[in-house]
Design an enzyme around this catalytic site. Structure first.
Site, PDB file in Angstrom:
ATOM      1  N   ASP A 374       0.641  -0.876  -0.393  1.00  0.00           N
ATOM      2  CA  ASP A 374      -0.309  -0.345   0.282  1.00  0.00           C
ATOM      3  C   ASP A 374       0.959   0.924  -0.536  1.00  0.00           C
ATOM      4  O   ASP A 374       1.808   1.578   0.611  1.00  0.00           O
ATOM      5  CB  ASP A 374      -0.932  -0.199   1.226  1.00  0.00           C
ATOM      6  CG  ASP A 374      -2.169   0.666   1.819  1.00  0.00           C
ATOM      7  OD1 ASP A 374      -2.321   1.493   0.616  1.00  0.00           O
ATOM      8  OD2 ASP A 374      -2.084   1.364   2.209  1.00  0.00           O
ATOM      9  N   ASP A 805      -1.250  -0.877   5.971  1.00  0.00           N
ATOM     10  CA  ASP A 805      -1.970  -0.130   7.330  1.00  0.00           C
ATOM     11  C   ASP A 805      -3.504   0.030   7.005  1.00  0.00           C
ATOM     12  O   ASP A 805      -3.529  -0.215   8.582  1.00  0.00           O
ATOM     13  CB  ASP A 805      -0.708   1.328   7.188  1.00  0.00           C
ATOM     14  CG  ASP A 805      -1.750   2.056   6.130  1.00  0.00           C
ATOM     15  OD1 ASP A 805      -1.989   1.877   5.396  1.00  0.00           O
ATOM     16  OD2 ASP A 805      -1.821   3.035   6.829  1.00  0.00           O
ATOM     17  N   ASP A 809      -6.374  -2.348   3.550  1.00  0.00           N
ATOM     18  CA  ASP A 809      -5.469  -3.282   2.553  1.00  0.00           C
ATOM     19  C   ASP A 809      -6.093  -4.627   3.030  1.00  0.00           C
ATOM     20  O   ASP A 809      -5.521  -5.406   3.352  1.00  0.00           O
ATOM     21  CB  ASP A 809      -4.114  -2.760   3.365  1.00  0.00           C
ATOM     22  CG  ASP A 809      -3.966  -1.556   2.407  1.00  0.00           C
ATOM     23  OD1 ASP A 809      -4.027  -0.783   1.613  1.00  0.00           O
ATOM     24  OD2 ASP A 809      -3.918  -0.909   3.676  1.00  0.00           O
TER      25      ASP A 809
END
Lengths: 1173, 338
Positions: A374, A805, A809
């Site tokens: 990410d 995080d 995700d």
């Protein structure tokens, strides 16, 4: 008070059975495995109790039980701890209404329908319907840290009808019925009705207090129990534990299966032999038809069949019993002792060590080939700072972003960063422009627009102020750092938001009428149209004290532009240019707009809104539709730009990882320009790379888009994507064929990806992307992130790792082989879904290159060693079978055989699995290429296993034949002869010594624990055999009685003990020497290069993290600020909740991820101020 | 992972920095042996140098043993008769005279062995058919359950029970040189532990070989088991289907080229299952009987080690690998892209 789940009319009474919600069940790991293994051992144990068994049952069952006992004890201990915890929780007292009094009863006595009182800071014992609190407006504050790790307070508001049920006397008059949904795991949704006094009132999550949360800033609350025990939402969530198994373990299963086949073949061979052998001519064996079936020469088939079972029991050690337990133990130590305690992975600023949430996947970390990352909060810090803005077509803000600096440096320019000393800099605000600060904006060309800009920032949000009312001391509780940054910005511009009540926002405004004038202005908040991922915007309808009705709106540029009134086209154009400029600088942008409303328009709309709000079905969808009606004809104010800096060490880490042969894909919701710039900044892409860009933001696409025909657009897009893919792929092949050194990079955006992931194009996408060194996917939804991950996981059969995080995700983290969550600064959702949690992206280097590589190496060695020692041991037995008329006579005493795995060879291999390392940690990182050995699975190929099998066969032949051939004549000066048990004990001694020495030979690192355990194991054998052959046991045959003393009285014993192990290890030694010399592994070369260096790589490590640079100190101080650990919802582009949205659009079923739902719905729980009905 | 419902409050203040320890940081002191070419060659040479002398010593010890092996099962039976019928009959004369020539001087004591081939003393059915408890203690006379099918006769326990005892070898040998009888010492042919611990001095044979089938030798019921050393030797079952067992000793030197006359009572039925019977006379040295296997094993392994060491040296000269040369790293050997 009765509670009814909607479909079933009965009220239920369920005991509260609290249990720890997030405990990790280690017993779940390899559960299936163990079941198969247990079944096998059960079968062997049963067989050993029958007369066909060549060994006595106790000797077979006891070690098996020992192995099982070890795992049982571990589980029992964990259960015990859990039980104690449960007991403590179960007996916590809570006040329940009984006979108009509050009576304290333990939690476990709670029943559905009870009315209870929870005091401040207390935990809610069950899911409650919130009835009343002493606070005005019937609100209370809850903390949900136990559910999702969010520390900011959430407001819950009771229904107005129930506000005054506060005193016991009043409450006892309360009569009502609740109709609600069936218990489910969706933490932040609730649909139901409360029926009191013949009125039906809709219930929303706003009236529900969830078990596990605690009460804050409220004296007490009164509530009715709706769900208890396992039906609470928390408990419904706790059931789901994502379970992953490592690739290596799956291959291990194949190996075990192969061993089963080998076992079967060996047994079959022996069984056929026994059927042929049996003959009456061996009169001394008295085969006759009166004897048992196994000795009846008239039925050779029965003889063979029974001998089959005898042999299975006899050869059962070929399946390593203790392998699974040992590997589990090793992995457990690796994760709890090594990974969790690694100081290299401890992040001082956020006080976060690494955390292995599962020990299943340690070795998987050593084989990762693809990393899906990410961007926000993972590559970047997610410390949002208000950096620039554009108001009325004018750019403000003088800063230069890190990415701009990076871009400039790429182009060969030097950038001087000068910071004016008086620039205001606090958390969330890094802006400097004299034209706006301290009221100077009044002299700008558009002071009115500026005013709207600031008011929009100060009013249009869902932030909660906390602490004192002074600008210096106030703390903002925000759903995302972006939001907090914007409110902080407003504060610095003189629009200080300091107080929120459910209906009003108070702003402390300076310099509005004239310079220096300060006043507190209340704004009545009429409606809040919340942010969600579909809307990508958020609006607030407020009434000024002078009666002006305004809708303020902020959101993604695309959605805002669609809804702008058709005027000020010049402003729109310049603002768009500014947006692109900000995007190129790697900044996150938001557009601000407003709309003046007439009271008629508003009132008629509000009716619809209230209707939508109280509907029971599809409430969210209806709300969205209603919002659409008023969020139009907006007037653009300007846009904001927020900087999100790269995390420390990210470029180096990415460089190291790509050297290690790992390909990194960035999957982000950001705009293409931002994504590419971040990719440049973190050295993922550089100018020497050939970039393939597949974008939907082309003129051709826009043209079709403008025509507005969705079907046409889809068809065009698909065609377009297909052509692009084909073109890129051919070009890529061109590059590959010419063998040029050019590296390739692919950039693709979400819309194109949607079409590229179509089954017909998927293969081409995969082929293209696998040839690229870097892939950047921008504007992707969480579902697409997961799809891309599984594309590589399933399509390319490579090992993937996802790191992220945020809640967006989660799906990606769960889809990949290994999921890594960034912990310490963000919400818990990603961490909760992950297998490993680290505080910083750069710790991936340690996690993969050091821990992963070592774990892989260790597990490989342990598994192959187990394979070898059991195969070799069983084969000696097998060769003997040929000389016993295939009768299944055991060669070794049954105790030797069963203790072989449990005592004589058990510990050294565990020590190997814990301490083995080929090169030191620092060298692992210095030579990242070493990691490629794991990617190629160098150490657990069938070839490697075949080599081990070869040596196992060789050694077994040496043991059996050397010992038997040398013992056929008189064994000492007195000419006495050995019997079977003397010979086998001799052979067994050689086996134990050899197997333990072999372990030393395969170790690259020999600690004193190796010496202790290897020496100890051999010693244990001798001690055992001394005692065992010295005492009389209650057995029918005391074969070993005095055997070792007889053996040791001959010189033969010592001569053999020297010769046989060396002869057995001779071949292995030649192989190891030749392999190292002529076909060295990379790690061996590295060992050689650094052979003279002491392993002092980590001297002074203790000091790491304690010496902070001023910059670090500042960051640390910021991190330490209480209450600032707000959660990232991906305010602008990076949003949760995409997944289910996209899935439902595509008609795909996506299981509801608890944390995803939590994330999405948590926004709904923030202060919601509707007009009173 | 957060566990328990009250964990959130305490977590914020305390430092969660892991404690340093050599174990958790994986920095335990360790030696890291590297198999350098030098080390490999040295090891091989060392093993070779140690093994060859040991091998030579053992081999010479074994070579000093003088051994006479005579297979008599074929010749001790009239060729015109059916072998099994002959041996099973009570009426046939089973005495058989053989003469052996001493090849070299045999120093006393000369050990007498009988050797059986194709006799599966290690068959599972055979090995487990005995009761060690019964053999040790007269009180355990009735513990015959493992001895099936030779446990009881007329419901009386057999002592010693089981197939092993039942099939006791019963050929006897008498020796004479030049008409003068050589006495055969049958004491001390079993291991002391068998005599002293495994077989009881108060256990006397009972109901032995009373059944319808006679498997082999009979036992004197007046002598305790611990004194019946032939039985003790026989009951230490052999590891392989071809085995030797000690019969007795001749406490007298036998000169070279002397003719020994052996009178064999050929009682034991090895004909039924096609087994061979051999008589072995052998001297011993410190290593035991004549067995060159250990010596040859040592010499072979030692020789191979020296050979491999030489090969390694030669190969190293032909194809040397610079030690610790980074250019041998795979990523340097095959630059990416090729």
């Amino acid at each position: 008070m009765t509670v009814k789940p909607m479909p079933s009319p009965n009220s239920r009474e369920i005991l509260c059975q609290p249990q720890n919600m997030m405990c990790l069940h280690f017993s779940q790991r390899g559960y299936l495995n163990r079941r198969v293994a247990n079944l096998y051992f059960l079968m062997i144990s049963i067989l050993s109790c029958t007369p066909v068994s060549p060994v006595s049952p106790i000797t077979n069952v006891l070690p098996l039980s020992l192995v099982l006992l070890v795992s049982l004890i571990k589980e029992a201990w964990e259960d015990w701890k859990r039980f104690q915890n449960d007991m403590a929780i179960n007996n916590t007292p809570v006040d329940v209404l009984l006979d108009q009094k509050w009576i304290s009863v333990p939690w476990k006595k709670l029943q559905v329908g009870d009315i209870i009182r929870v005091k401040q800071d207390g935990f809610f014992p069950a899911d409650l319907l919130f009835l009343a609190s002493p606070n005005p407006d019937g609100v209370c504050y809850t903390e949900t840290a136990n559910l999702d790790g969010e520390t900011n307070l959430k407001i819950r508001k009771a229904l107005e009808k129930t506000w005054d049920y506060l005193t016991p006397e009043r409450v006892s008059e309360f009569k009502g019925e609740v109709q609600c949904e069936q218990p489910n795991n969706s933490l932040y949704t609730f649909t139901g009705n409360l029926i009191i006094q013949n009125q039906t009132l809709p219930l929303s999550p706003n009236q529900i207090l969830l078990r596990g949360c605690s009460l804050r800033n409220t004296e007490f609350i009164v509530g009715a129990v709706i769900f208890t025990g396992h039906e609470t939402k928390v408990m419904m969530n706790a059931m789901k534990i994502p379970s992953k198994r490592s690739t290596l373990e799956k291959k291990l299963d194949k190996l075990i299966l192969t061993l089963f086949c080998v076992l079967f073949c060996m047994c079959l061979l022996g069984a056929v032999g026994s059927g042929i052998f049996i003959n009456r001519k061996y009169y001394y064996l008295q085969f006759s038809k009166n004897s048992d079936a196994q000795s009846n020469p008239d039925n050779r088939f029965a003889v063979a069949a029974l001998t089959m079972f005898t042999l299975i029991t006899l050869y059962s050690p070929i399946i390593p019993i203790s392998l699974y337990v040992s590997v589990e133990m090793i992995k457990f130590i690796q994760s709890t002792q090594f990974i969790n305690n690694d100081l290299h992975m401890y992040h001082f600023e956020s006080n976060t060590p690494a955390l292995a949430r599962t020990s299943n996947l340690n070795e998987e970390l050593g084989q990762v080939e693809y990393i899906f990352s990410d961007k926000t909060g993972t590559l970047t810090r997610n410390l949002m700072e208000f950096f620039k803005c554009s108001i009325g077509g004018e750019i403000y803000g003088t800063g230069i972003s890190e990415i701009e600096i990076g871009t400039a440096q790429r182009n060969g320019m030097k950038v001087e960063v000068q910071k004016s000393s008086d620039a205001t800099h606090e958390k969330g605000f890094n802006f400097d422009d004299a034209r706006l600060m301290r009221g100077a904006w009044r002299n700008e060309p558009n002071p009115d627009l500026c005013k709207e800009f600031f008011r929009c920032l100060a009013i249009c949000h869902t932030v909660l102020p906390e602490g004192e009312d002074s600008p210096e001391k106030i703390r903002y509780q925000a759903a995302s750092p972006d939001e907090a940054a914007l409110v902080t910005a407003a504060k610095n511009f003189g629009f200080f938001f300091f107080k929120r009540t459910p209906t009003t926002i108070y702003v402390h405004e300076s310099h509005v009428e004239r310079m220096g004038k300060v006043e507190d202005v209340p704004y009545e908040i009429l409606n809040v149209l919340e942010f969600n991922s579909t809307r990508k915007r958020q609006s607030v309808v407020c009434r000024y004290s002078n009666g002006r009705l305004v809708l303020y709106c902020k959101g993604a540029d695309t959605v805002i532009y669609e809804r702008l009134a058709d005027r000020d086209n010049e402003l729109k154009r310049t603002s768009r240019e500014h947006l692109e400029e900000f995007g190129a600088a790697g900044l996150r942008t938001l557009c601000l707009a407003y709309r003046d409303l007439s009271s008629e328009v508003y009132e008629s709309w509000n009716e619809k809104y209230i209707q939508a709000k109280s509907s029971l079905r599809d409430r969210e969808k209806k709300l969205d539709e209603v919002a659409e009606l008023i969020e139009k004809e907006l007037v653009l104010i300007g846009c904001t730009a927020i900087e999100d800096k790269l995390q420390e060490g990210v470029p180096t880490c990415i460089e190291t990882l790509s050297k290690a042969g790992i390909k990194i894909w960035v999957l982000t919701g950001d705009k293409m320009e931002t994504a590419i710039n971040i990719a440049y900044a973190c050295k993922l892409i550089n100018n020497s790379m050939k970039q393939f860009i597949i974008s939907s933001e082309t003129d051709a696409v826009r043209e079709v888009e403008d025509r507005g025909d969705q079907v046409e657009l889809a068809r065009f897009m698909k065609e377009n994507v297909k052509n692009e893919l084909k073109r890129c792929y051919e070009e890529a092949l061109q590059y590959l064929r010419t063998g040029s050194e050019t590296k390739l990079a692919l950039v693709i955006d979400g819309k194109c990806l949607m079409y590229a992931l179509d089954p017909s194009l998927r293969v081409m996408l995969l082929n293209l992307s696998l040839n690229c060194n870097a892939v950047v996917c921008c504007r992707v939804s969480p579902l697409q992130k997961a799809q891309v991950t599984s594309l590589v996981k399933k399509g390319a059969k490579r090992i993937t790792l996802s790191i992220g995080d945020g809640a967006n995700d989660v799906s990606m983290i769960q889809a990949a082989h290994v999921g890594v969550g960034i912990s310490g600064q963000e919400g818990m959702q990603a961490v909760m879904a992950s297998d490993f949690a680290i505080a910083q992206f750069r710790f991936l280097t340690d996690l993969l290159l050091v821990h992963g590589r070592w774990s892989y190496l260790r597990i490989c060695k342990v598994v192959t060693y187990f394979f070898y020692k059991n195969l070799m041991f069983t084969l000696t037995q097998f060769w003997f079978t040929f000389h016993t008329g295939f009768s299944g006579q055991r060669f070794y005493d049954d105790w030797f055989q069963s203790l072989y795995n449990v005592i004589f060879t058990a510990l050294p291999v565990i020590v190997l699995g814990i301490f083995e390392k080929d090169v030191s940690a620092s060298l692992s990182k210095k030579y990242p290429e070493l990691y490629k050995e794991g990617i190629r699975n160098t150490f657990f190929k069938w070839r490697v296993i075949a080599i081990w099998a070869f040596f196992a066969i060789y050694q077994s032949l040496v043991f059996y034949h050397f010992v038997t051939a040398s013992s056929i004549t008189g064994m000492n000066k007195a000419g006495k002869m050995f019997g079977l048990w003397d010979v086998s004990t001799m052979a067994f001694t050689c086996v134990v010594v050899t197997v333990n020495l072999r372990l030393l030979m395969m170790s690259n690192t020999i600690t004193r624990w190796h010496h202790v355990t290897v020496g100890g194991s051999i010693l244990a054998w001798f001690i055992f055999v001394f005692i065992y052959s010295g005492i009389v046991l209650p057995k029918d045959q005391e074969n070993i009685y005095f055997v070792i003393y007889v053996l040791m009285s001959t010189i033969y014993f010592y001569l053999t003990l020297l010769l046989v192990p060396i002869a057995a290890l001779f071949c292995d030694f030649i192989y190891q020497g030749a392999q190292r010399w002529f076909f060295p592994y990379d790690y061996q070369i590295v060992q050689e290069i650094h052979r003279h260096e002491p392993d002092a790589s980590k001297v002074g490590l203790l000091e790491i993290g304690n010496q902070l640079t001023p910059d670090e100190a500042r960051r640390y101080a910021i991190m330490q600020l209480p209450g600032e650990k707000s959660k990232h919802t991906g305010f602008a582009f990076d949003s949760p909740g995409y997944e289910s949205f996209f899935a439902s659009q595509a008609g795909v079923f996506v299981p509801q991820k608890a944390w995803d739902v939590a994330r999405r719905a948590s926004m709904k729980s923030r202060p919601k101020t509707s007009r009173k009905n | 992972m957060s566990s328990g419902e009250g964990s959130s409050q305490s977590s914020s203040k305390k430092s969660r920095q892991p404690k340093y320890s050599r174990f958790t940081q994986q920095e335990l002191p360790a030696c890291k042996p590297i198999l350098t070419p030098g080390l490999v060659v040295t090891t091989f040479i060392l093993v070779g140098v140690i093994f060859i002398p040991i091998g030579l010593l053992s081999l010479s010890a074994s070579e000093r043993v003088v051994e006479i092996v005579d297979r008599y099962d074929e010749d001790c039976i009239p060729s015109d008769q059916e072998k099994t019928a002959f041996i099973q009959s009570d009426k046939t004369n089973k005495t058989c005279v053989r003469s052996l020539t001493v090849p070299k001087k045999m120093q006393h004591p000369v050990y007498i062995y009988y050797q059986l081939d194709n006799f599966y003393q290690n068959h599972r059915r055979y090995v487990k058919s005995r009761s060690d408890k019964q053999l040790r203690n007269p009180e355990n006379e009735d513990l015959t359950s493992p001895c099936e099918p030779e446990a009881r006769v007329d419901n009386k326990p057999i002592v010693p029970c089981g197939l092993v005892a039942w099939s006791l070898f019963n050929d006897t040998y008498g020796f004479s040189v030049g008409g003068m009888n050589l006495s055969v010492n049958k004491k001390d042919i079993a291991w002391d532990s068998d005599k002293n611990y495994k077989f009881g001095s108060k256990v006397y044979p009972k109901n032995f070989q009373q059944g319808s089938l006679i498997g082999g030798g009979k036992l004197d019921e007046k002598i305790p088991l611990s004194e019946q050393e032939d039985l003790l030797v026989w009951m230490r079952t052999a590891a392989l289907p071809s085995f030797r067992k000690l019969y007795g000793r001749i406490e007298q030197d036998l000169e070279a080229n002397e003719m020994i006359t052996v009178v064999i009572q050929n009682n034991y039925n090895a004909y039924a299952f096609g087994g061979k019977k051999k008589l072995v006379l052998s001297t011993t040295t410190w290593i035991g009987g004549k067995n060159s296997f250990l010596g040859l094993g040592y010499i072979t392994i030692g020789g191979l080690c020296l050979f491999i060491a030489t090969t390694f040296i030669v190969m190293y000269l032909i194809k040397p690998r610079p030690y610790g040369d980074p250019s041998y790293l795979s990523w340097n050997r095959n630059p990416p892209g090729n």
